[in-house]
Design an enzyme around this catalytic site. Structure first.
Site, mmCIF file in Angstrom:
data_model
loop_
_atom_site.group_PDB
_atom_site.id
_atom_site.type_symbol
_atom_site.label_atom_id
_atom_site.label_comp_id
_atom_site.label_asym_id
_atom_site.label_seq_id
_atom_site.Cartn_x
_atom_site.Cartn_y
_atom_site.Cartn_z
ATOM 1 N N ASP A 21 42.326 23.383 11.570
ATOM 2 C CA ASP A 21 42.426 24.032 10.333
ATOM 3 C C ASP A 21 40.444 23.816 9.820
ATOM 4 O O ASP A 21 39.786 23.187 10.560
ATOM 5 C CB ASP A 21 42.423 23.771 9.342
ATOM 6 C CG ASP A 21 42.223 24.877 8.266
ATOM 7 O OD1 ASP A 21 41.710 26.169 8.913
ATOM 8 O OD2 ASP A 21 42.841 24.970 7.072
ATOM 9 N N HIS A 38 35.426 29.816 15.849
ATOM 10 C CA HIS A 38 36.616 29.666 16.624
ATOM 11 C C HIS A 38 36.269 29.006 18.124
ATOM 12 O O HIS A 38 37.192 28.719 18.646
ATOM 13 C CB HIS A 38 37.124 31.178 16.771
ATOM 14 C CG HIS A 38 37.649 31.370 15.739
ATOM 15 N ND1 HIS A 38 38.197 30.571 14.659
ATOM 16 C CD2 HIS A 38 37.679 32.351 14.549
ATOM 17 C CE1 HIS A 38 39.080 31.342 13.359
ATOM 18 N NE2 HIS A 38 38.097 32.300 13.208
ATOM 19 N N LEU A 132 51.779 16.753 30.568
ATOM 20 C CA LEU A 132 51.409 16.859 28.769
ATOM 21 C C LEU A 132 52.227 18.433 28.288
ATOM 22 O O LEU A 132 52.157 19.086 29.649
ATOM 23 C CB LEU A 132 50.171 16.988 28.360
ATOM 24 C CG LEU A 132 49.962 17.614 26.978
ATOM 25 C CD1 LEU A 132 50.109 16.271 25.623
ATOM 26 C CD2 LEU A 132 48.465 17.778 26.896
HETATM 27 C C1 FPP Z 1 41.716 28.427 11.735
HETATM 28 O O1 FPP Z 1 40.511 28.186 11.009
HETATM 29 C C2 FPP Z 1 41.436 28.193 12.324
HETATM 30 C C3 FPP Z 1 42.414 29.490 13.332
HETATM 31 C C4 FPP Z 1 42.760 30.650 12.862
HETATM 32 C C5 FPP Z 1 42.593 29.778 14.636
HETATM 33 C C6 FPP Z 1 42.396 28.528 15.523
HETATM 34 C C7 FPP Z 1 41.713 28.804 16.330
HETATM 35 C C8 FPP Z 1 40.928 27.734 18.143
HETATM 36 C C9 FPP Z 1 40.546 27.177 17.537
HETATM 37 C C10 FPP Z 1 40.294 28.324 18.983
HETATM 38 C C11 FPP Z 1 40.596 28.616 20.388
HETATM 39 C C12 FPP Z 1 42.518 28.107 20.378
HETATM 40 C C13 FPP Z 1 43.098 28.214 21.694
HETATM 41 C C14 FPP Z 1 44.395 27.487 21.839
HETATM 42 C C15 FPP Z 1 42.458 28.654 22.776
HETATM 43 P P1 FPP Z 1 40.188 28.669 9.994
HETATM 44 O O2 FPP Z 1 39.655 30.061 10.814
HETATM 45 O O3 FPP Z 1 40.650 29.337 8.484
HETATM 46 O O4 FPP Z 1 38.872 28.228 8.808
HETATM 47 P P2 FPP Z 1 38.493 27.947 7.580
HETATM 48 O O5 FPP Z 1 39.268 27.590 7.212
HETATM 49 O O6 FPP Z 1 37.696 27.356 7.473
HETATM 50 O O7 FPP Z 1 37.867 30.124 7.151
#
Ligand code: FPP
Length: 250
Positions: A21, A38, A132
Site C-alpha cells: 500500500d 504503481h 520461491l
Molecule cells: C495500493 O496502493 C496498491 C495497488 C492497488 C496496486 C499494487 C500494484 C503494484 C505494487 C504494481 C505492480 C505489481 C505487480 C505484481 C507487478 P494505493 O494505490 O492504494 O496507494 P494509496 O493508498 O497511497 O492511494
C-alpha cells in the site's frame, strides 16, 4: 570438555504475505499521477522478491489488486492491467531461470483474455519450480475466496458425494486459495494503515501482523529486515499457553 552451544538461528517465516500500500500517496508527494506510483511499486516488487530469495523464504504472496479495486477510476484500472501484463512479459523468463514458481489467485473472469493467457502460461512454465513460491493475488478478496470454497462444497453435496455433517475446517481449508502452501507466518502491510482489507481472511487466522509507515515504492531491505526481526521476537502460541509451548519444545 565443555559443550559449546551455538545460539539457535532466529526463526524465519516460511510464508510472507504482503499488502503493498502507498503507491498513490508516493506519487502525490511528488505531484505525479497515481499510475507513476504503481510503476515505482513494480520496482519494489522486484526488491521484495530478491530479498525473499536471498533470505531463503519459501513463499511470498503479494496483494496486487483487490476485488474492490475494480471500482477505481477506469484509467487507473486500465493502467494497472497494462502494468501487470508488461511486468509479466518482462520478468517471467528471469523468474523461471531463478526457480520461482508463479501462481495467481483470485477471480480471473474479469481480466482480458490476453492477461488470462499470460497468467496461465506463467503458471504452466513454472509449475515444477521448487524455488520461491510466488503468488500474486489479483482480483482477489478473502470473502470471495471463502465463498468460492463454500460453493464447491455445496456442489459436492448436491452431487451426493458429500454429507453436510462431514464439512469441517480441514475440508473447507483445502478449497481456499493457496491451500497447497503453509499458511502465511508473517503479514506485512506498508503505507501506515493497520487493517487486513479483505486479504487472505481464512489463511491469516494465526499469522503475525506487521505494519510499517513506509510507502510501498520506498520499500527497502532494512524495512523487510525489521519485519523479520519483529517476527523472530514473537511468541506464537496458536491458542495454547506459553507454558504448554515451552513443555512441547523442551
Ligand atoms: C495500493 O496502493 C496498491 C495497488 C492497488 C496496486 C499494487 C500494484 C503494484 C505494487 C504494481 C505492480 C505489481 C505487480 C505484481 C507487478 P494505493 O494505490 O492504494 O496507494 P494509496 O493508498 O497511497 O492511494
Amino acid at each position: 570438555m565443555t559443550a559449546t552451544s551455538e545460539p539457535a538461528p532466529a526463526p524465519l517465516p516460511r510464508h510472507v504475505a504482503v499488502i503493498m500500500d502507498g503507491n498513490g500517496r508516493w506519487a502525490k508527494q511528488r505531484a505525479r499521477p497515481r499510475t507513476l506510483g504503481h510503476r515505482a511499486g513494480a520496482r519494489a516488487v522486484n526488491l521484495c522478491i530478491d530479498f525473499c530469495i536471498d533470505r531463503g523464504i519459501e513463499a511470498l504472496t503479494l496483494f496486487a489488486f483487490s476485488s474492490e479495486n475494480w471500482q477505481r477510476p477506469a484509467d487507473e484500472v486500465s493502467a494497472l492491467m497494462s502494468l501487470f501484463l508488461r511486468a509479466l512479459n518482462r520478468e517471467l523468463d528471469e523468474l523461471h531461470r531463478r526457480g520461482v514458481r508463479l501462481r495467481f489467485v483470485g477471480d480471473r473472469s474479469s481480466f482480458s483474455p490476453e492477461l488470462r493467457n499470460r497468467m496461465a502460461t506463467a503458471e504452466a512454465l513454472t509449475r515444477t519450480n521448487i524455488g520461491l513460491q510466488l503468488s500474486i493475488a489479483a482480483s482477489y478478496g478473502g470473502r470471495w475466496d471463502i465463498t468460492q470454497a463454500a460453493r464447491r462444497l455445496a456442489e459436492q453435496v448436491r452431487a451426493g458425494s458429500l454429507e453436510p455433517a462431514d464439512i469441517d475446517e480441514q475440508l473447507l481449508g483445502r478449497l481456499v486459495s493457496l491451500a497447497e502452501l503453509p499458511p502465511p507466518d508473517l503479514f506485512i502491510r506498508t503505507g501506515g494503515d493497520q487493517r487486513i482489507s479483505n486479504f487472505l481472511l481464512w489463511q491469516l487466522a494465526y499469522t503475525e501482523l506487521y505494519f510499517t509507515e513506509k510507502l510501498w515504492p520506498d520499500l527497502d531491505r532494512a524495512t523487510l529486515d525489521a519485519a523479520l526481526e519483529s517476527f523472530a521476537s514473537r511468541e506464537r502460541r496458536f491458542g495454547l499457553t506459553g507454558e504448554q509451548l515451552r513443555k512441547a519444545h523442551a
